[in-house]
Design an enzyme around this catalytic site. Structure first.
Site, PDB file in Angstrom:
ATOM      1  N   LYS A  26       0.922  -1.379   0.152  1.00  0.00           N
ATOM      2  CA  LYS A  26      -0.083   0.051   0.027  1.00  0.00           C
ATOM      3  C   LYS A  26       0.804   1.259   0.259  1.00  0.00           C
ATOM      4  O   LYS A  26       0.686   2.035  -0.836  1.00  0.00           O
ATOM      5  CB  LYS A  26      -0.870   0.073   1.189  1.00  0.00           C
ATOM      6  CG  LYS A  26      -2.133   0.854   1.288  1.00  0.00           C
ATOM      7  CD  LYS A  26      -2.884   0.584   2.404  1.00  0.00           C
ATOM      8  CE  LYS A  26      -3.913  -0.558   2.320  1.00  0.00           C
ATOM      9  NZ  LYS A  26      -4.343  -0.972   3.861  1.00  0.00           N
ATOM     10  N   MET A 106      -5.618  -6.880   8.111  1.00  0.00           N
ATOM     11  CA  MET A 106      -5.245  -5.972   9.163  1.00  0.00           C
ATOM     12  C   MET A 106      -6.089  -4.746   9.104  1.00  0.00           C
ATOM     13  O   MET A 106      -6.998  -4.440   8.099  1.00  0.00           O
ATOM     14  CB  MET A 106      -3.841  -5.448   8.643  1.00  0.00           C
ATOM     15  CG  MET A 106      -2.948  -6.485   8.420  1.00  0.00           C
ATOM     16  SD  MET A 106      -2.381  -7.280   9.553  1.00  0.00           S
ATOM     17  CE  MET A 106      -0.666  -6.912   9.865  1.00  0.00           C
TER      18      MET A 106
HETATM   19  P1  ADP Z   1      -7.958  -2.410   3.746  1.00  0.00           P
HETATM   20  O1  ADP Z   1      -6.455  -2.755   3.476  1.00  0.00           O
HETATM   21  O2  ADP Z   1      -8.493  -3.245   4.408  1.00  0.00           O
HETATM   22  O3  ADP Z   1      -8.251  -2.123   2.289  1.00  0.00           O
HETATM   23  P2  ADP Z   1      -7.436   0.534   3.682  1.00  0.00           P
HETATM   24  O4  ADP Z   1      -6.175   0.864   4.497  1.00  0.00           O
HETATM   25  O5  ADP Z   1      -7.336   0.490   2.224  1.00  0.00           O
HETATM   26  O6  ADP Z   1      -7.777  -0.916   4.397  1.00  0.00           O
HETATM   27  O7  ADP Z   1      -8.541   1.316   4.322  1.00  0.00           O
HETATM   28  C1  ADP Z   1      -9.769   1.065   3.940  1.00  0.00           C
HETATM   29  C2  ADP Z   1     -10.724   2.076   3.395  1.00  0.00           C
HETATM   30  O8  ADP Z   1     -10.548   3.122   4.293  1.00  0.00           O
HETATM   31  C3  ADP Z   1     -10.228   2.745   2.102  1.00  0.00           C
HETATM   32  O9  ADP Z   1     -10.654   1.935   1.107  1.00  0.00           O
HETATM   33  C4  ADP Z   1     -10.641   3.896   2.164  1.00  0.00           C
HETATM   34  O10 ADP Z   1     -12.074   4.015   1.649  1.00  0.00           O
HETATM   35  C5  ADP Z   1     -10.688   4.367   3.461  1.00  0.00           C
HETATM   36  N1  ADP Z   1      -9.564   5.177   3.833  1.00  0.00           N
HETATM   37  C6  ADP Z   1      -8.478   4.946   4.322  1.00  0.00           C
HETATM   38  N2  ADP Z   1      -7.681   6.134   4.308  1.00  0.00           N
HETATM   39  C7  ADP Z   1      -8.372   6.949   4.169  1.00  0.00           C
HETATM   40  C8  ADP Z   1      -8.022   8.401   4.197  1.00  0.00           C
HETATM   41  N3  ADP Z   1      -6.881   8.991   4.552  1.00  0.00           N
HETATM   42  N4  ADP Z   1      -9.077   9.283   3.851  1.00  0.00           N
HETATM   43  C9  ADP Z   1     -10.243   8.634   3.508  1.00  0.00           C
HETATM   44  N5  ADP Z   1     -10.560   7.374   3.549  1.00  0.00           N
HETATM   45  C10 ADP Z   1      -9.703   6.512   3.544  1.00  0.00           C
HETATM   46 MG    MG Z   2      -7.871  -0.857   0.902  1.00  0.00          MG
END
Ligand code: ADP
Ligand code: MG
Ligand code: MG
Length: 887
Positions: A26, A106
């Protein structure tokens, strides 16, 4: 000094996509997107190295904390906002990200930085109190769940209560007053469960969240996922701290997930889902049913156009299908993630071949992108189109393929049933990461809620499990262990069939049929053939299998077992007569009856394989296998004795006597293989005569026939030389009779440890070797292959054995003996042709190993042939690249 923290954002990015080991998938790709000028909210990544250090020491080196503080300062400066500022707070998300994507493994915390004070500031700043409290309640629940370990359900049920209380349906119907109350109740839950107040210092919140992400590397879900997917426990995860953007700021805001191509079919069409006025997890969690991406253009046109354009750019840049996450805040698009998208087997093949046609990748890359498991899946069963179906419900076709099994309602039940060999369909309201063990154990998954990108869909596709999701007509009644749908009641353990390709749920057990090789796969396999240097043959002992295997790309038969032919209804009496014979003369008479039948067998097989080599193994199993069962005979005898049929009684008694005299304590180590041929030469003579007569007749018809006669179970060179002498004598006689000359070969199975050790002596007598790795494994380990199920699974659990050695070749032991055999064999005959037959010939790891140690061809069952072709091409490239690297 080590760099522990990497910044990303427009013009301030330290990382790039090749740094996945350090920054996680990521983080590395967030950096790469920022480098490409794609709009990404700025943030920083704390490396996987820090995770490893922290998990080992349970604290951070000073330098890490210093770099972290520096990064926070920089983020604050960049945004012109400070964490915890009561007027205008900076909010961040804290996101995990390992080297390879671990979907749902996670946890992420959003809206971090909100406190009782700063929420008021936020509300004022954006002039939207509802929005501010919506963020705050989400934050407290996520923080409570992920960081503090308070069950998410506790918060969820408070929301449900509130909705009931107000008589509203959707979360979006809750007004700011309701949300404010929820915030208070949520904090109350935390106080009650944890005994302390919800932390009101954003720096403390942040550090706790970072620790929690690192700690989550070792939670049970993550461990199970890693085990199922062969991911190294020592890698650790990175943490990403990123400026929040808001998809929940009204009707020009939203959030979604998308794939640059259809991950189910591979079709080159933008594919995805979104929700208006929603944040993050809402789409995947299946709380509201999302809309298809193509309607987003009608609602927020500029952002949609930009999204389509960015997705195309990302796909060309990464030269592979991307799985992206985005958020639109008041009409402005932000990209939050991109990664190589998981896909079904069919999509993998289609995307790989399409991308070659589009000039994005070359053929070798395409062949490397498709995995052996993909082909395995494509060759998996689907519903017989002729079958009569009673479709009782329709859901979304989330992961293709058909599956039949008994209904179970919990992951544990699926696992328990799998242990006793029962096939199940796991039926759930929705799945969560706790269910992955059960999903792996079930044949297929059916869920009531969720979209095409829900947990069940993503994991199902990854595992290649047929999966139907969002089947809203179903209502599960856990108490009564059944589900109801459209007037049907399906009880636990009733059979159902699901078709994940079209989303149907069918009552009962439906006949499945084998899949065929479509145009794209055919093309890909032809490329594989162009690349590979390892031959692929098949194991087949009848014309139909031989023809099928040839159709699937086999370049000959590597093992034609002759014993199966003896079991035919018309054969078995003659075979038994031969076995019952008390002298050579009667035996010869019986064999004479068998000769024309056996000849017909070979004519059919040779015809199917015209122009290609056919390796025929002379009779191998112990003779008692062809006689009836002793208990059955005893039973028959008792019946006859009561009915008083004297003539037959004697006959049966004689058979019983023979059965008793042939009985062996260790038949696998007994009177079998070439030992049979040496003690009863007339049996092998008949077989060789049948082979050579068949070959002569077809050659006379103008066909090219390439017979290779194979002597089984040789351990002593004299066994081979004697057998071979007999074979050649008969072959020459037949050819003289027919006045023809045929180029035939005589070789041997190498399937005893002794044979590998004296392979140099044996090679002098053999035209070819074929490793019989089933027997070689059995005799090397001293494991009876029919009894291993009693202890091998226990060995695997205890970590004594990684794989069942009959499924995956034991490289260290059996493989070492093979190396010795190959080395010694080729020391006297450098050009000696060597193959491998037996189950391992179709198993990817074993194929690669065989290739590496100098095997010329593998031989496997017909449906494994396409897999072997692909893996052979991949191992050819791997060996070539390794060599190039050395020189
Ligand atoms: P996963 O690994 O389970 O996909 P993410 O870290 O991608 O988890 O986070 C899940 C969701 O949270 C993302 O798809 C997004 O929609 C939201 N998200 C994460 N970070 C941000 C951010 N900085 N601003 C807005 N939404 C966020
Ligand atoms: Mg994600
Ligand atoms: Mg054998």
């Amino acid at each position: 000094m080590s760099k522990f923290v990497y910044f990303f954002g427009k013009d301030v990015t330290d990382g790039k996509s090749s740094m996945k080991d350090l920054l996680g998938g990521k983080g590395a790709n967030l950096a790469e997107m920022a480098n490409l000028g794609v709009p990404v909210p700025p943030g920083f990544t704390i490396t996987t190295e820090v995770c490893v250090l922290y998990l080992k020491e349970n604290k951070y080196p000073e330098e890490v904390l210093r770099q972290e503080k520096e990064a926070i300062d920089k983020l604050e400066a960049l945004n012109g906002k400070r964490l915890g500022d009561p007027e205008d707070p900076l909010l961040v998300s804290v996101r995990s990200g390992a080297r390879v994507s671990m979907p749902g493994m996670m946890d992420t915390v959003l809206n971090l930085g909100l406190t009782d004070k700063s929420v008021i500031g936020l509300a004022k700043k954006v002039n939207d109190e509802r929005f501010a409290y919506d963020c705050y309640r989400r934050f407290i629940a996520m923080f409570g769940d992920v960081v503090l370990g308070v069950e998410f359900r506790k918060f969820d049920s408070l929301i449900e209560d509130k909705k009931k209380e107000l008589g509203v349906k959707s979360d979006t119907d809750l007004d700011s007053k309701a949300l404010k109350e929820l915030v208070e109740r949520f904090k109350g839950v935390i106080k009650l469960e944890k005994g302390f107040e919800f932390p009101q210092d954003p720096k403390v919140q942040l550090q706790m969240a970072i620790n929690a992400v690192f700690d989550s590397w070792n939670n049970q879900r993550a461990i199970t996922y890693r085990k199922l997917n062969g991911i190294d426990d020592s890698w650790g995860t990175a943490v990403n701290v990123q400026t929040m953007v808001y998809g929940n700021r009204g009707n020009t805001s939203g959030t979604g997930v998308a794939f640059t191509r259809n991950p189910s079919t591979g079709e080159k069409k933008f594919f995805g889902e979104y929700l208006i006025n929603a944040q993050g997890e809402d789409v995947v969690a299946g709380i509201r049913t999302p809309d298809f991406i193509n309607t987003l253009g009608d609602k927020i046109p500029e952002a949609y156009a930009q999204l389509v354009d960015i997705c195309q750019r990302l796909e060309s840049h990464f030269t592979d299908m991307q799985d992206i996450e985005f958020t639109i805040q008041e009409g402005k698009l932000y990209m939050l993630q991109t990664r190589t998208g998981k896909r079904t087997a069919a999509a993998a093949v289609k995307i790989a071949t399409d991308m070659v046609a589009e000039g994005l990748i070359d053929k070798e890359t395409a062949v490397n992108r498709v995995k052996a498991e993909h082909i395995d899946l494509l060759l998996h069963p689907r519903i017989d189109p002729e079958a009569k179906l009673e479709v009782i419900a329709k859901g979304l076709p989330a992961s293709p393929g058909a599956a039949v099994g008994k209904v179970v309602f919990t992951a544990e039940a699926a696992e328990e049933m799998a242990e006793i060999g029962e096939k199940t369909i796991l039926v759930r309201t929705e799945t969560s990461p706790e269910d992955i063990g059960g999903m792996a154990a079930a044949q297929g998954v059916l869920t009531v809620r969720g979209g095409m990108t829900s947990h069940a869909a993503v994991v199902g596709r990854g595992m290649g499990k047929p999966c139907v999701v969002g089947c809203g007509e179903i209502s599960i009644d856990m108490k009564n262990a059944h589900f109801m749908v459209n007037g049907f009641t399906i009880k636990e353990h009733d059979f159902i069939t699901i078709d994940g390709s079209i989303g149907s749920v069918i009552i009962g057990k439906v006949d499945l049929i084998d899949a065929e090789i479509n145009y794209d796969l055919r093309k890909l396999l032809i490329w594989a053939d162009e690349i590979r240097t390892l031959g692929v043959r098949t194991n087949a002992d009848n014309p139909a299998d031989a023809a099928l295997a040839r159709e699937l790309g086999a370049e000959g038969i590597g093992l034609c077992r002759t014993e199966h032919m003896f079991f035919g209804e018309d054969r078995i009496p003659a075979v038994r007569e031969m076995i019952m014979a008390e002298d050579e003369k009667t035996r010869k008479k019986a064999l004479k009856r068998l000769l024309p039948m056996q000849k017909e067998d070979f004519i059919g097989i040779f015809r199917s394989m015209e122009g290609l080599p056919v390796t025929i193994r002379l009779l191998d199993p112990p003779l008692h296998e062809f006689l009836p069962d002793k208990e059955e005979l005893d039973e028959k005898l008792r019946e006859l004795e009561t009915s008083g049929d004297c003539g037959k009684i004697d006959e049966v008694k004689k058979v019983i006597q023979r059965v008793v005299s042939l009985k062996e304590l260790n038949p696998m180590l007994g009177h079998r293989g070439c030992r049979l041929g040496i003690t009863y030469p007339e049996i092998y003579n008949m077989q060789v005569r049948a082979i050579m007569e068949a070959a002569c007749e077809l050659t006379a018809e103008g066909m090219e026939i390439v017979p290779e006669i194979m002597i089984p179970l040789v351990g002593l060179v004299k066994e081979l030389s004697l057998s071979k002498e007999e074979v050649c004598k008969t072959a020459e006689t037949v050819m003289a009779e027919k006045g023809m000359k045929i180029d035939y070969k005589v070789g041997t199975m190498i399937e005893l440890p002794r044979a590998t050790i004296v392979a140099d002596q044996i090679a002098k007598e053999a035209d070819f070797f074929s490793f019989g790795t089933n027997d070689l494994t059995q005799t090397t380990f001293g494991f009876s292959r029919d009894d291993v199920s009693k202890f091998v699974p226990i060995y695997q659990k205890a970590g004594i054995l990684e794989h069942d050695p009959f499924a995956v070749l034991d490289q260290e032991g059996v493989g070492e003996l093979m190396k010795i055999g190959i080395g010694k064999g080729r020391s006297v005959k450098p050009e000696l042709k060597i193959g491998i037959c037996g189950e391992h010939g179709g198993e990817p790891k074993s194929i690669t190993f065989a290739h590496q140690i100098g095997i010329d061809y593998v031989s496997c069952s017909p449906y494994r042939v396409p897999i072997a072709r692909l893996v052979a091409a991949q191992s050819t490239m791997e060996i070539r690249d390794a060599k190039n690297k050395r020189t």
